[in-house]
Design an enzyme around this catalytic site. Structure first.
Site, mmCIF file in Angstrom:
data_model
loop_
_atom_site.group_PDB
_atom_site.id
_atom_site.type_symbol
_atom_site.label_atom_id
_atom_site.label_comp_id
_atom_site.label_asym_id
_atom_site.label_seq_id
_atom_site.Cartn_x
_atom_site.Cartn_y
_atom_site.Cartn_z
ATOM 1 N N GLN A 102 0.843 -1.205 0.000
ATOM 2 C CA GLN A 102 0.000 0.000 0.000
ATOM 3 C C GLN A 102 0.873 1.249 0.000
ATOM 4 O OE1 GLN A 102 -3.412 -0.573 3.067
ATOM 5 N NE2 GLN A 102 -1.774 -1.938 3.651
ATOM 6 N N ASN A 103 2.173 1.048 0.103
ATOM 7 C CA ASN A 103 3.070 2.206 0.217
ATOM 8 C C ASN A 103 3.323 2.846 -1.139
ATOM 9 O OD1 ASN A 103 3.120 1.439 2.825
ATOM 10 N ND2 ASN A 103 5.195 0.605 2.797
ATOM 11 N N HIS A 120 -1.576 1.419 -4.147
ATOM 12 C CA HIS A 120 -1.996 2.814 -3.962
ATOM 13 C C HIS A 120 -1.159 3.786 -4.806
ATOM 14 C CE1 HIS A 120 -4.040 1.884 0.180
ATOM 15 N NE2 HIS A 120 -4.777 1.525 -0.841
ATOM 16 N N CYS A 149 1.424 19.737 -17.089
ATOM 17 C CA CYS A 149 1.661 18.847 -18.227
ATOM 18 C C CYS A 149 1.913 19.707 -19.485
ATOM 19 C CB CYS A 149 0.395 18.001 -18.405
ATOM 20 S SG CYS A 149 0.445 16.836 -19.748
ATOM 21 N N GLY A 188 3.037 -4.491 8.897
ATOM 22 C CA GLY A 188 3.123 -3.035 9.044
ATOM 23 C C GLY A 188 1.943 -2.268 8.496
ATOM 24 N N THR A 189 0.753 -2.845 8.622
ATOM 25 C CA THR A 189 -0.436 -2.071 8.217
ATOM 26 C C THR A 189 -1.449 -2.065 9.349
ATOM 27 O OG1 THR A 189 -2.214 -1.806 6.606
ATOM 28 C CG2 THR A 189 -1.466 -4.062 6.973
ATOM 29 N N ASN A 214 3.478 -6.923 13.176
ATOM 30 C CA ASN A 214 3.161 -5.532 13.505
ATOM 31 C C ASN A 214 3.719 -5.245 14.899
ATOM 32 O OD1 ASN A 214 1.652 -2.961 14.116
ATOM 33 N ND2 ASN A 214 0.558 -3.504 12.241
ATOM 34 N N GLU A 216 2.049 -3.777 17.107
ATOM 35 C CA GLU A 216 0.932 -3.826 18.067
ATOM 36 C C GLU A 216 -0.254 -4.539 17.423
ATOM 37 O OE1 GLU A 216 0.369 0.346 18.697
ATOM 38 O OE2 GLU A 216 -0.858 0.561 16.898
#
Ligand code: OAD
Length: 245
Positions: A102-103, A120, A149, A188-189, A214, A216
């Site tokens: 997603q990064n 993304h 542009c 990490g998400t 993760n 947490e």
């Protein structure tokens, strides 16, 4: 510290035929890049949710562009960390492998990984708001903020904003790999931004095994078969080193 769970995760990975990995901002945290929802994610008191929208860009394109310039400044000075590198190493260790990130920071790509989608988008790429064509930011003359542009229209970052849809081809690819994989590592998400937040459940429903990494617990933890709590830059290399592939 994690020994039993880590060993169970490694056993599962050693029996895996198709490994899918999904990553989020946490994987780049150890490269010094602020996560979206962490306390260091605010910029001039704006949150990511306020800035990463088509409405914010329509109202105040300069502010949104400057926020991306700030992020690009941090990312340009950052390097892939041991978590990114462990993932790149895993690519060559599995018969079938796919990474969905997603990064938008491009750090996975800088490891040389091939089997990947940046679902993304990528903030080093820009898109014409009129014609839709994309180009690399470094190939664009930066005379105005935002730059323009050749056709005269404003360029925007080629990323998916809140309220926008992920391009159909990328979604189709995602569903295909979710069907094919037998194990998913999700690292990490925060697991709250859809549709990617629903992907671990899709993999479970398809009969796959889910390993979460993760610092947490997250909404994904309750459905994960194994949750490994700690930094992805430490846990992913430990997983990779245990592989016999
Ligand atoms: P978030 O900022 O929401 O979540 C980052 C996650 O990483 C949290 O669950 C943290 O606990 C975890 N984390 C932080 N440091 C870590 C470390 N060293 N090791 C492992 N985990 C760590 O970011 P995302 O989940 O990526 O979308 O957010 C998803 C999407 O929302 C982003 O792609 C972006 C965002 O706003 C768009 O821009 C469309």
């Amino acid at each position: 510290m994690y020994s039993d769970l880590l060993a169970a995760a490694i056993d599962r990975l050693n029996a895996t035929k198709f490994l899918l990995i999904i990553t989020g901002a946490g994987i780049s945290a150890e490269s010094g890049i602020p996560t979206f929802r962490g306390k260091d994610g605010l910029w001039q008191n704006y949150s990511a949710e306020e800035l990463a929208t088509p409405w914010a860009f329509e109202r105040t394109p300069e502010i949104v562009w400057k926020w991306y310039d700030w992020r690009r400044g941090i990312i340009g000075n950052a390097e892939p960390n041991p978590g990114h590198i462990a993932i790149k190493n895993m690519e060559s260790m599995f018969p079938n492998f796919f990474l969905m990130t997603q990064n938008v920071d491009g750090l996975h790509g800088r490891t040389g990984i091939k089997n990947m989608i940046e679902i993304h988008g990528n903030l080093w790429r820009v898109r014409c708001t009129s014609e839709g064509k994309t180009m690399m930011l470094m190939d664009v003359p930066l005379k105005t903020i935002p730059p323009r542009c050749d056709c005269g229209a404003i360029l925007r970052p080629d990323v998916v904003w809140f309220g926008e849809s992920i391009p159909t081809a990328w979604l189709e690819k995602s569903f295909k790999v979710m069907e094919l994989c037998d194990t998913l590592i999700v690292a990490g998400t925060s697991g709250i931004v859809y549709p990617v937040a629903s992907f671990p459940q899709t993999v479970k429903s398809n009969g796959g095994f889910v390993i979460e990494v993760n610092i947490e617990p997250t909404p994904i933890s309750s459905l994960a078969d194994i949750s490994l709590y700690g930094k992805s830059g430490e846990i992913l290399p430990m997983l990779q080193k245990g592989l016999k592939h």
